[in-house]
Scaffold this active site. Structure first.
Site, mmCIF file in Angstrom:
data_model
loop_
_atom_site.group_PDB
_atom_site.id
_atom_site.type_symbol
_atom_site.label_atom_id
_atom_site.label_comp_id
_atom_site.label_asym_id
_atom_site.label_seq_id
_atom_site.Cartn_x
_atom_site.Cartn_y
_atom_site.Cartn_z
ATOM 1 N N HIS A 189 0.870 -1.180 0.000
ATOM 2 C CA HIS A 189 0.000 0.000 0.000
ATOM 3 C C HIS A 189 0.908 1.232 0.000
ATOM 4 O O HIS A 189 1.716 1.415 0.919
ATOM 5 C CB HIS A 189 -0.907 -0.017 1.228
ATOM 6 N N ALA A 190 0.787 2.079 -1.025
ATOM 7 C CA ALA A 190 1.715 3.205 -1.170
ATOM 8 C C ALA A 190 1.734 4.086 0.080
ATOM 9 O O ALA A 190 0.712 4.208 0.776
ATOM 10 C CB ALA A 190 1.296 4.059 -2.368
ATOM 11 N N HIS A 232 0.006 11.899 -5.866
ATOM 12 C CA HIS A 232 -0.569 11.977 -4.523
ATOM 13 C C HIS A 232 0.518 11.854 -3.463
ATOM 14 O O HIS A 232 0.618 12.671 -2.547
ATOM 15 C CB HIS A 232 -1.603 10.860 -4.336
ATOM 16 N N GLU A 233 1.372 10.844 -3.614
ATOM 17 C CA GLU A 233 2.429 10.624 -2.603
ATOM 18 C C GLU A 233 3.431 11.766 -2.630
ATOM 19 O O GLU A 233 3.886 12.226 -1.582
ATOM 20 C CB GLU A 233 3.152 9.301 -2.870
ATOM 21 N N HIS A 268 2.445 14.662 -0.598
ATOM 22 C CA HIS A 268 2.815 14.583 0.823
ATOM 23 C C HIS A 268 4.250 15.070 1.013
ATOM 24 O O HIS A 268 4.534 15.840 1.933
ATOM 25 C CB HIS A 268 2.700 13.140 1.320
ATOM 26 N N GLU A 310 -3.903 15.322 2.320
ATOM 27 C CA GLU A 310 -4.364 14.400 1.271
ATOM 28 C C GLU A 310 -4.705 15.123 -0.025
ATOM 29 O O GLU A 310 -4.797 14.495 -1.085
ATOM 30 C CB GLU A 310 -5.591 13.629 1.764
ATOM 31 N N HIS A 326 -6.987 0.708 5.619
ATOM 32 C CA HIS A 326 -6.960 1.719 6.669
ATOM 33 C C HIS A 326 -7.549 1.231 7.987
ATOM 34 O O HIS A 326 -7.259 1.788 9.042
ATOM 35 C CB HIS A 326 -7.689 2.969 6.181
ATOM 36 N N TYR A 372 -9.868 11.719 3.577
ATOM 37 C CA TYR A 372 -9.962 11.605 2.124
ATOM 38 C C TYR A 372 -11.258 12.219 1.612
ATOM 39 O O TYR A 372 -11.292 12.859 0.569
ATOM 40 C CB TYR A 372 -9.852 10.135 1.705
#
Ligand SMILES: CC(=O)N[C@@H](CC(=O)O)C(=O)NC[C@H](CC1(C(=O)N[C@@H](Cc2ccc(O)cc2)C(=O)O)CCCC1)C(=O)O
Ligand SMILES: [Zn+2]
Length: 583
Positions: A317-318, A347-348, A351, A375, A477, A487
């Site tokens: 999971h990334a 997305h990552e 962060h 997010e 999660h 999210y």
């Protein structure tokens, strides 16, 4: 109480140095475990997690001896955060160790689960089952994978989860929170937070209902109407995704005008020999085009961008990692060469850009303005990156035709990512908040889960579910103890951010065709908000970027307006479903 201002500064200086050190050690051990799941690495991580929890406890106790009323706003905000330590408040060491062990064991069960599709072929979620769900159109193969995954993951952790709930609640009650859900919601500093998100969900439901009706009709023609319950629900395993949370796996079938461009660049990425590295370099280039901080050498040297081929068990999971030393920032992902992982990379990296932009703040302020902000950053970028214009610019879209049918195809591809997600993003923590409150007892975990899935998402279980199942545990999660409402918040505010940045660039025309690529002014505006970290209330950060103080679903609704008009015509009055699960 200590009033002396020098003593207050000394405490904060000392805290920031020690906290960064303890968090660095824990992050490294956690990284080692995530990128090589072994008992030894789990033990090392848990030891350092215990050390970090004890440090938090001591710091919190020491901080409570200082007089908050004589402090500056910023110092007071830091002291309050230093004292708000969550489950680390548990003074009974045995219980603290047990809680951390359970959480780590649940995550290991999830990350190492495999499904035997036949006698000899047992496969993991990533990439095999993920690929199967986006490619297969075989009702029974999908059902085998859907049921098998839930048997291999959620079903194995039901009792662990019940124990985790008890221990987590017990710990936060020491800080006078009613339960873990109350503690998680407190991060949004808004007493009406629960009502605010429900109001947003109610506002967005009509959009979702229209998309659901459209998808249902197409799926009935694909699989046969006899496979669909008369209640109007869609069997949960037919939506191109293990959790039916986003439906971009169905883009081929759901594109309104198949004779026009459909916006899935996966084939083109494969044709152009894209690699995981190239995907991340493309994302880094986009952020740099806005004048934002480039990924440092440590990122390229120490990240795990692909699933290892040496047989190691890893968390696929990334995830994005801040090591709190101002130097180390990494991403861990089992990247596949497809459009979805192209979005995940942005997305990552969103962060990481947030971590990099606030890295010089005091440790307590190195988090998002609220968790939804963290997010949203990367997703705001991919709202620009996925436009036909941008895909054409970077050579992933051959021809750029600009007519209303192509436009609707694009809006549909974005709706399958963003609108489909709305009820799922909402319901996960609706379920968990009720569990933490004790309103949903363990014997009702699964029944309540499907109540929400049937009521809000309009999906139903394709096979009988019992209280021996634990389907929430089949979603990362839940075992990983990661809150989810962030999210839902992100999917709303990312359109507010996108609209604000597009206004800044002087973009003319519909919001969904805006690409902020190369716009340094937009990058500066965004960076100025990211630089705040959590040093100011999120409403102030929101105001700085958008001129508003609240979450607002209107930009999202405006973005999808042309599609909603089209769907209303297509669906006539054939939309909606019975709130209860089909019997
Ligand atoms: C050390 C640590 O844990 N760090 C945190 C970050 C932090 O807190 O600083 C972190 O990396 N969390 C992992 C998580 C991964 C993903 C995820 O779980 N996404 C949701 C929902 C969604 C889906 C599509 C989408 O476009 C946006 C969101 C899901 O897949 O259900 C997987 C793919 C995308 C993001 C993440 O990055 O948020
Ligand atoms: Zn994220």
């Amino acid at each position: 109480l200590i009033n002396d201002s020098q003593a207050i500064q000394d405490f904060l200086t000392d805290y920031n140095r020690k906290a960064a050190e303890v968090m660095y050690e824990y992050a490294e051990a956690s990284w080692t475990f995530n990128t090589n799941i072994t008992d030894y690495n789990q033990k090392m991580m848990l030891d350092l997690q215990l050390k970090a929890d004890k440090f938090s406890q001591d710091a919190s106790r020491n901080a409570s001896q200082y007089n908050l009323t004589v402090m500056s706003q910023s110092d007071r905000r830091q002291f309050i955060k230093i004292m708000d330590i969550g489950t680390a408040a548990q003074t009974n060491e045995t219980k603290m160790i047990r809680l951390n062990k359970i959480t780590s064991d649940m995550e290991s069960i999830y990350s190492t689960a495999t499904v035997c599709l036949n006698k000899t072929n047992c496969v993991p979620l990533d990439p095999d089952l993920t690929k199967l769900f986006s490619e297969s159109r075989n009702y029974d193969d999908l059902l085998t994978a859907w049921k098998g995954w839930r048997d291999a993951s959620g079903r194995k952790m039901k009792d662990l989860f019940a124990e985790y709930v008890t221990l987590s609640n017990e710990a936060v009650k020491i800080l006078h929170y009613a339960d873990t859900g109350a503690y998680w919601r407190s991060w949004y500093d808004t007493p009406t937070f629960e009502d605010d998100v429900r109001a947003l969900f109610d506002q967005l439901r009509p959009l979702y209902e229209q998309l659901h009706a459209y998808a249902r009709r197409k799926l009935k023609s694909m699989y046969g109407a006899d496979k669909f319950p008369s209640s109007g629900h869609i069997p949960a395993h037919l939506l191109g995704n293990m959790w039916a949370q986003q439906w971009d796996g169905l883009i081929e079938e759901l594109t309104p005008f198949p004779n026009k461009a459909s916006f899935d660049v996966t084939d083109e990425m494969v044709k152009q020999n894209y690699t995981a590295l190239k995907i991340f370099q493309t994302a880094d280039h986009f952020f740099q085009s806005l004048g934002m901080i480039p990924m440092p050498p440590e990122f390229w040297n120490k990240s795990m961008l692909e699933k290892p081929t040496d047989g190691r068990d890893v968390v696929c999971h990334a995830s994005a990692w801040d090591f709190y030393n101002g130097k180390d920032f990494r991403i861990s992902a089992c990247t596949n060469v497809d459009q979805f992982d192209f979005v995940v990379a942005h997305h990552e990296m969103g962060h990481l850009v947030y971590y990099l932009t606030y890295k010089d703040l005091p440790v307590s302020f190195r988090t998002g303005a609220n968790c939804g902000f963290h997010e949203a950053v990367g997703d705001v970028m991919s709202l620009s990156v996925q436009t036909p214009e941008h895909m054409h610019t970077i050579g992933l879209l051959e021809t750029l035709t600009d007519d209303s049918e192509t436009d609707l195809n694009y809006l549909m591809s974005m709706a399958l990512q963003k609108i489909a997600f709305i009820p799922f993003g909402f319901l996960i923590d609706q379920w968990r908040w009720k569990v933490f409150r004790g309103e949903t007892t363990p014997d009702k975990y699964n029944e309540e889960w499907w109540n929400l899935r049937c009521r809000y998402q309009g999906v139903s279980p394709p096979v009988e579910r019992t209280s021996a199942d634990f389907d929430p545990g089949a979603k990362f999660h839940i075992p990983a103890n990661v809150p989810y409402i962030r999210y839902f918040v992100s999917f709303v505010i990312q359109f507010q951010f996108h609209k604000a940045l597009c206004n800044l660039t002087g973009h003319q025309g519909p919001l969904h065709r805006c690409d902020i690529y190369n716009n340094k002014e937009a990058g500066k505006k965004l960076s100025d908000m990211l630089k705040l970290g959590s040093s100011k209330p999120w409403t102030e950060a929101m105001y700085l970027l958008t001129g508003q103080y609240k979450m607002d679903a209107q930009p999202l609704m405006d973005y999808f307006k042309p599609l909603l008009d089209y769907l209303r015509v297509q669906n006539e009055n054939d939309y909606g479903w019975h709130p209860n699960c089909p019997t």
